[in-house]
Design an enzyme around this catalytic site. Structure first.
Site, PDB file in Angstrom:
ATOM      1  N   LYS A   1     -11.002   3.966  13.501  1.00 27.70           N
ATOM      2  CA  LYS A   1      -9.644   4.496  14.134  1.00 27.70           C
ATOM      3  C   LYS A   1      -9.954   4.664  15.520  1.00 27.70           C
ATOM      4  CE  LYS A   1      -7.011   4.159  10.581  1.00 27.70           C
ATOM      5  NZ  LYS A   1      -5.996   3.177  10.517  1.00 27.70           N
TER       6      LYS A   1
ATOM      7  N   TYR B   1     -14.789   5.288   8.644  1.00 33.59           N
ATOM      8  CA  TYR B   1     -13.010   5.104   8.792  1.00 33.59           C
ATOM      9  C   TYR B   1     -12.782   5.640  10.097  1.00 33.59           C
ATOM     10  CZ  TYR B   1      -8.180   6.743   8.057  1.00 33.59           C
ATOM     11  OH  TYR B   1      -6.714   6.684   7.948  1.00 33.59           O
TER      12      TYR B   1
ATOM     13  N   GLY C   1       0.816  -1.426   0.028  1.00 30.22           N
ATOM     14  CA  GLY C   1      -0.089   0.199  -0.009  1.00 30.22           C
ATOM     15  C   GLY C   1       0.782   1.399  -0.017  1.00 30.22           C
ATOM     16  N   GLN C   2       0.422   2.480   0.047  1.00 29.40           N
ATOM     17  CA  GLN C   2       0.804   3.847  -0.005  1.00 29.40           C
ATOM     18  C   GLN C   2       1.768   3.838   1.075  1.00 29.40           C
ATOM     19  OE1 GLN C   2      -1.696   7.139   1.208  1.00 29.40           O
ATOM     20  NE2 GLN C   2      -0.103   8.664   0.386  1.00 29.40           N
TER      21      GLN C   2
END
Length: 317
Positions: free
Chosen positions: A147, A143, A11-12
């Protein structure tokens, strides 16, 4: 850290963090965990071991941890903010059920665990300017919900079972290496690509929308430094505010304009991303990270812009 498993290694963040860890811990093994369809390629594949590791499969995690005698797990498996809003149940499965699996394996094998949180863990009732380390967290996105739950669950496993859990709240991350996908702050990467290519950039975030941002080298430094920090100094664990720079679309546009005078930008606001952005802080107060483990970023907007453009010209032109 010596033997490290990076879950989400393609991933990033993961693709760059895996390579950074391999450069730092040459005597150990840095295992690139991936899912089918997102296999490591090139130097990421060739420079060290890789294994299929799906966070929703606890047995798979356990096998890899045992095989490589893993002592530290970087859990980077997640759907980013805009994508998570489109697939909330999948986001929950990956981010929460996946985390439980990792924490259970870590409890059994004595692993330390890094699972990043985000500015997305805050909500519209959070103070937007100089957002405190300890403050109200009532996010309005899936999201963000995952978190906050990640922070709480990680702290629970530390206090209940002694699992060495640590994390930081990442701002929007900017990198020339790997394109992001599905994040609210992605525009701050995409505008650099458009500028270097000579294309007009259509900005999905409204003028005047300030958000915390960070250049990837500083983000990688934070991910390593927090796991190497002296545990006796840590008052907080999950999760530390870290900050580097805060800007709105006009700010990054003007910074790029200094280097590429012909850069062009217009606005076409995405209401989903804008609603998420409006609920996030303008800038976090990272005093606790600075005091407890000596956090200090290297890049500001201008120095990042110069470096981004230089590398993107090498990559794209």
């Amino acid at each position: 850290m010596k033997n490290v498993l990076v879950i989400g290694s393609t991933g990033q963040i993961g693709s760059e963090l895996t390579m950074k860890l391999r450069s730092l811990y040459k005597e150990g093994q840095i295992v690139a965990g991936y899912i089918p369809g997102a296999e490591p390629k090139g130097i990421l594949l060739e420079s060290g071991p890789s294994e299929i590791v799906n966070v929703t499969n606890g047995g798979q995690i356990k096998e890899v941890v045992a095989k490589y005698k893993i002592d530290t797990i970087y859990n980077l498996a997640a759907l980013l903010s805009a994508t998570a809003e489109k697939k909330p149940l999948l986001a929950w499965d990956i981010q929460m059920n996946g985390l439980i699996n990792i924490l259970e394996v870590a409890r059994e094998y004595g692993c330390a665990v890094f699972t990043p949180s985000s500015i997305g863990s805050f909500g519209p009732n959070t103070p937007h300017d100089d957002t405190p380390q300890d403050t109200i967290q009532r996010p309005t996105s899936m999201y963000g919900v995952t978190k906050v739950a990640t922070e709480l669950l990680s702290d629970y496993y530390f206090h209940k079972y002694g699992v060495d859990t640590r994390s930081v709240r990442f701002p929007g991350l900017i990198s020339y290496t790997t394109l992001p996908g599905g994040g609210t702050t992605d525009y701050a990467v995409e505008i650099y690509y458009a500028a270097v290519k000579g294309e007009e950039f259509v900005c999905p975030i409204a003028k005047g929308t300030y958000m915390d941002m960070m250049y990837m080298p500083d983000a990688l430094k934070a991910a390593v430094d927090i796991m190497e920090a002296d545990p006796t100094r840590l008052v907080h664990r999950n999760s530390f505010n870290i900050a580097s720079m805060s800007f709105d679309p006009e700010g990054v546009y003007e910074a790029i304009k200094k280097e590429i005078p012909g850069v062009r930008m217009r606005y076409q606001v995405d209401p989903v991303r804008q609603a998420i952005a409006d609920s996030w802080p303008n800038r976090m107060d990272d005093t606790c990270a600075r005091n407890e483990w000596d956090w200090m970023p290297h890049y500001d907007l201008d120095s990042m812009t110069r470096d981004m453009i230089e590398h993107l010209r090498e990559k794209l032109l």
